[in-house]
Design an enzyme around this catalytic site. Structure first.
Site, short mmCIF file in Angstrom:
data_model
loop_
_atom_site.label_atom_id
_atom_site.label_comp_id
_atom_site.label_asym_id
_atom_site.label_seq_id
_atom_site.Cartn_x
_atom_site.Cartn_y
_atom_site.Cartn_z
N GLY A 101 -51.90 -55.49 57.58
CA GLY A 101 -50.43 -55.58 57.58
C GLY A 101 -49.76 -54.23 57.77
O GLY A 101 -48.55 -54.10 57.64
N SER A 104 -51.94 -51.50 62.34
CA SER A 104 -52.94 -50.59 62.95
C SER A 104 -53.05 -50.79 64.47
O SER A 104 -53.11 -49.80 65.21
CB SER A 104 -54.30 -50.77 62.28
OG SER A 104 -54.73 -52.11 62.39
N ASP A 148 -43.61 -55.24 64.45
CA ASP A 148 -44.57 -54.11 64.36
C ASP A 148 -44.32 -53.08 65.46
O ASP A 148 -44.16 -51.89 65.18
CB ASP A 148 -46.01 -54.62 64.50
CG ASP A 148 -46.56 -55.20 63.21
OD1 ASP A 148 -45.74 -55.70 62.41
OD2 ASP A 148 -47.78 -55.17 63.02
O1 PMV Z 1 -48.76 -59.27 58.08
P1 PMV Z 1 -47.79 -58.45 58.87
O2 PMV Z 1 -47.30 -57.21 58.19
O3 PMV Z 1 -48.22 -58.21 60.28
O4 PMV Z 1 -46.44 -59.28 58.98
C1 PMV Z 1 -46.32 -60.62 59.37
C2 PMV Z 1 -44.87 -60.95 59.34
C3 PMV Z 1 -44.54 -62.39 59.62
O5 PMV Z 1 -43.13 -62.49 59.49
C4 PMV Z 1 -45.18 -63.30 58.58
C5 PMV Z 1 -44.97 -62.82 61.01
C6 PMV Z 1 -44.24 -62.13 62.15
O6 PMV Z 1 -44.73 -62.22 63.30
O7 PMV Z 1 -43.18 -61.52 61.92
#
Ligand code: PMV
Length: 309
Positions: A101, A104, A148
C-alpha cells in the site's frame, strides 16, 4: 549519468469511497524512495534494465509488455520520440516495501519515466508523468483509481477525485504520522471487489457510507490546511469506523489501531485496501516513540515515521 527519485505514498482518508467518485487524500512518504539511474552505453548494446533488489536483469527488446517496467519504459521512450531500443543501461532501486500500500510499483515507474526523460534531455510535467505511470498501472491492476501515480508524481499532499484534475495542497503545519505494517498480505483487488458486491446488494447503505467518508475527507482537508492535528485525529477515527462498516477492516488491524490510540495517538485508521496492509496513526512528535512501540507490541512488523510537510 542521470538519476531520478520518487517517494512512496500513503492514503490518509477516503480509500474505497474514492472508487465511487468521492474524494481521497494521499500524501508522499519521502522516508522510502525508488531511484532510477540511466547511463549511456556503447553503440549497438541496446537497452538493459537492472533491478538489483530483485536480482533481475533483462534486455528491453526481449521483454514483453507483461513486464511492467518494460511496458512503462516503452511508453516513455515512444512519447519522448526516442529510439525504441536506445543504448542505455537503466538501474532501478527501491527501499519501498512491496505490495504494502506504499505505492512501490508506481514509485519505481515514476522514477524510471523521470530518469528516461531527463537522460533524453526532455522535461516532463507531473501530470504527464502521472498519465504515463497510470497507463502501466492499469496494465496490471485493472482499473486503479489513479491516486498512487498522482500523489507520487506530484510529491505533495493531493486532493484526489477520480476523473477530475488532482489538487496538490500544502499542510498548514507539519503532520507526524506513523505507518505500521500488519505484515498481513491482503490484495486490494479482493477488498475492492467485496465492497463492490456489498454496494450491489445494498446500494443505499453503501452510498450513505461513501457520503460520510466524503464528508470526513473534506473536513480533513480543512484541518490539514489549518495545521490542526487535534481536529484531524477524530476524523481518522471516524473514517476507520466507516471502513469497518464497509467490511474492509480486520481484528489484527483493529488491535494495532486500539494500541496506537491507547498510547497517545490523536487518531488511527487502516490505510488502503484494508484487512491487512498498513495502519496509520497521527501523533504529536513527542508521542511518536511510545506509539511506535505500542504498534510493534500489537503486531506491527515495521513502523515508518514520516512528517508530511
Ligand atoms: O492499498 P492501496 O494503498 O493501493 O489503496 C487502495 C485504495 C482503494 O481506494 C481501496 C482502491 C483504489 O484504486 O483507489
Amino acid at each position: 549519468m542521470t538519476t531520478a527519485t520518487a517517494p512512496g505514498k500513503i492514503i490518509l482518508l477516503g480509500e474505497h469511497a474514492v472508487v465511487y467518485g468521492r474524494a481521497a487524500i494521499a500524501v508522499p512518504v519521502w522516508q522510502v524512495t525508488a531511484t532510477a539511474t540511466v547511463v549511456s552505453t556503447s553503440p549497438g548494446s541496446g537497452c538493459h534494465v537492472i533491478l538489483p533488489n530483485l536480482r533481475e536483469e533483462f534486455a528491453l527488446r526481449s521483454a514483453g509488455d507483461d513486464q511492467p517496467i518494460a511496458h512503462v519504459a516503452r511508453l516513455a521512450l515512444a512519447q519522448m520520440g526516442a529510439p525504441a531500443d536506445p543504448d542505455w543501461r537503466i538501474t532501478l532501486e527501491s527501499d519501498i516495501p512491496m505490495a504494502g500500500g506504499l505505492g512501490s510499483g508506481a514509485a519505481l515507474s515514476t522514477a524510471l519515466v523521470r530518469a528516461l526523460f531527463a537522460h533524453g534531455g526532455r522535461a516532463l510535467a507531473p501530470a504527464q508523468v502521472s498519465a504515463l505511470v497510470y497507463e502501466s498501472e492499469r496494465h496490471y491492476h485493472g482499473t486503479p483509481s489513479g491516486i498512487d501515480n498522482t500523489v507520487i508524481a506530484w510529491g505533495m499532499p493531493i486532493w484526489f477525485v477520480r476523473g477530475a484534475a488532482p489538487e496538490p495542497f500544502a499542510p498548514g503545519a507539519p503532520l507526524s504520522l506513523l505507518i505500521a505494517d500488519s505484515g498481513i498480505a491482503a490484495p486490494t483487488r479482493e477488498t475492492v471487489s467485496d465492497v463492490r458486491r456489498g454496494w450491489e446488494a445494498e446500494p443505499a447503505r453503501y452510498e450513505a457510507i461513501f457520503n460520510e467518508i466524503g464528508a470526513l475527507t473534506r473536513a480533513a482537508r480543512g484541518a490539514i490546511e489549518a495545521g490542526d492535528a487535534a481536529a484531524l485525529g477524530p476524523l481518522f477515527d471516524a473514517n476507520q469506523a466507516a471502513l469497518e462498516a464497509l467490511g474492509v477492516s480486520s481484528a489484527p488491524l483493529e488491535r494495532m489501531i486500539a494500541a496506537a490510540r491507547a498510547a497517545g495517538a490523536l487518531g488511527a485508521k487502516l490505510s488502503g485496501g484494508g484487512r491487512g496492509g498498513n495502519v496509520i496513526a497521527l501523533v504529536h512528535p513527542e508521542h511518536a516513540a511510545p506509539v511506535a512501540h505500542a504498534l510493534t507490541a500489537a503486531g506491527a512488523v515495521r513502523v515508518i515515521e514520516t512528517v508530511v510537510r
